[in-house]
Design a protein around this motif. Structure first.
Motif, PDB file in Angstrom:
ATOM      1  N   LYS A 140      66.215  31.100 -96.497  1.00 34.82           N
ATOM      2  CA  LYS A 140      64.953  30.460 -97.164  1.00 34.82           C
ATOM      3  C   LYS A 140      64.060  31.654 -97.300  1.00 34.82           C
ATOM      4  O   LYS A 140      63.312  31.623 -98.522  1.00 34.82           O
ATOM      5  CB  LYS A 140      64.276  29.258 -96.330  1.00 34.82           C
ATOM      6  CG  LYS A 140      63.282  28.543 -97.070  1.00 34.82           C
ATOM      7  CD  LYS A 140      62.941  27.131 -96.297  1.00 34.82           C
ATOM      8  CE  LYS A 140      61.746  26.797 -96.728  1.00 34.82           C
ATOM      9  NZ  LYS A 140      61.363  25.512 -95.964  1.00 34.82           N
ATOM     10  N   SER A 167      62.553  32.982-101.031  1.00 32.90           N
ATOM     11  CA  SER A 167      61.145  32.832-101.553  1.00 32.90           C
ATOM     12  C   SER A 167      60.552  34.247-101.756  1.00 32.90           C
ATOM     13  O   SER A 167      59.966  34.492-102.940  1.00 32.90           O
ATOM     14  CB  SER A 167      60.502  32.317-100.295  1.00 32.90           C
ATOM     15  OG  SER A 167      60.736  30.994 -99.990  1.00 32.90           O
ATOM     16  N   GLU A 209      61.789  35.033-105.000  1.00 33.05           N
ATOM     17  CA  GLU A 209      61.224  34.119-106.170  1.00 33.05           C
ATOM     18  C   GLU A 209      60.106  35.017-106.689  1.00 33.05           C
ATOM     19  O   GLU A 209      59.523  35.046-107.686  1.00 33.05           O
ATOM     20  CB  GLU A 209      60.776  32.705-105.713  1.00 33.05           C
ATOM     21  CG  GLU A 209      61.934  31.663-105.871  1.00 33.05           C
ATOM     22  CD  GLU A 209      61.365  30.530-105.334  1.00 33.05           C
ATOM     23  OE1 GLU A 209      61.822  29.474-105.960  1.00 33.05           O
ATOM     24  OE2 GLU A 209      60.553  30.333-104.303  1.00 33.05           O
ATOM     25  N   GLY A 249      57.319  32.498-107.903  1.00 36.05           N
ATOM     26  CA  GLY A 249      56.832  31.790-107.092  1.00 36.05           C
ATOM     27  C   GLY A 249      55.329  31.276-107.405  1.00 36.05           C
ATOM     28  O   GLY A 249      54.867  31.834-108.315  1.00 36.05           O
TER      29      GLY A 249
END
Length: 163
Positions: A149, A153, A156, A162
């Motif tokens: 994860k 992130s 992103e 993000g």
């Protein structure tokens, strides 16, 4: 002679009554050859019936215990079946998410083929996704998921997606 008969009758009665003092071990039908007097004494003293009652109680107790054990085994089997179903559902969800993530990573690879750093990040995430965990420990799986994860992130953010 009358005295002799009385004495003989008394001695016979004493010998016969002495046989009434039978031990429980003597009244075991499996113990072998038991005399007729002992059998009569076992029956007369109630030892046979007590033995039957004790065995019946033991059978009743063991039947109840067996029933309880079967009930516990049935409950445990139901719990195992429930856990297997939950595990199967979780595995299906995990496999579907892994497949979607792999497709997304393939699309990202094609779109970011010009950036070496993004390609390296995608490759790192792909490696994490396709690693089969050595352990089935829930804690290790959770840690691996948290790491994945975090990497997604970061990707992103590097892609400007993000928030």
């Amino acid at each position: 002679m009358n005295k002799k008969i009385k004495l003989l009758a008394s001695l016979s009665a004493i010998a016969f009554l002495a046989g009434c003092a039978t031990d429980v071990k003597d009244c075991d039908p499996n113990s072998g050859d038991v005399s007729l007097v002992t059998k009569f004494n076992c029956q007369y003293s109630g030892t046979y019936q007590k033995r039957i009652d004790d065995r019946q109680k033991q059978l009743t107790d063991e039947t109840a215990l067996n029933s309880e054990l079967k009930s516990v085994v049935k409950e445990l089997q139901q719990e195992l079946n429930r856990q297997d179903m939950e595990f199967g559902e979780a595995k299906a969800i995990n496999d579907a998410a892994r497949g979607r993530l792999n497709n997304l990573l393939q699309n990202l690879k094609q779109k970011t083929s010009s950036s070496q750093s993004l390609q390296a990040q995608i490759n790192e995430i792909e490696t994490l996704v396709n690693q089969s965990p050595q352990s089935n420990s829930e804690i290790e799986k959770r840690l691996q998921l948290e790491e994945l994860k975090s990497k997604v992130s970061q990707l992103e953010q590097d892609l400007g997606l993000g928030l």
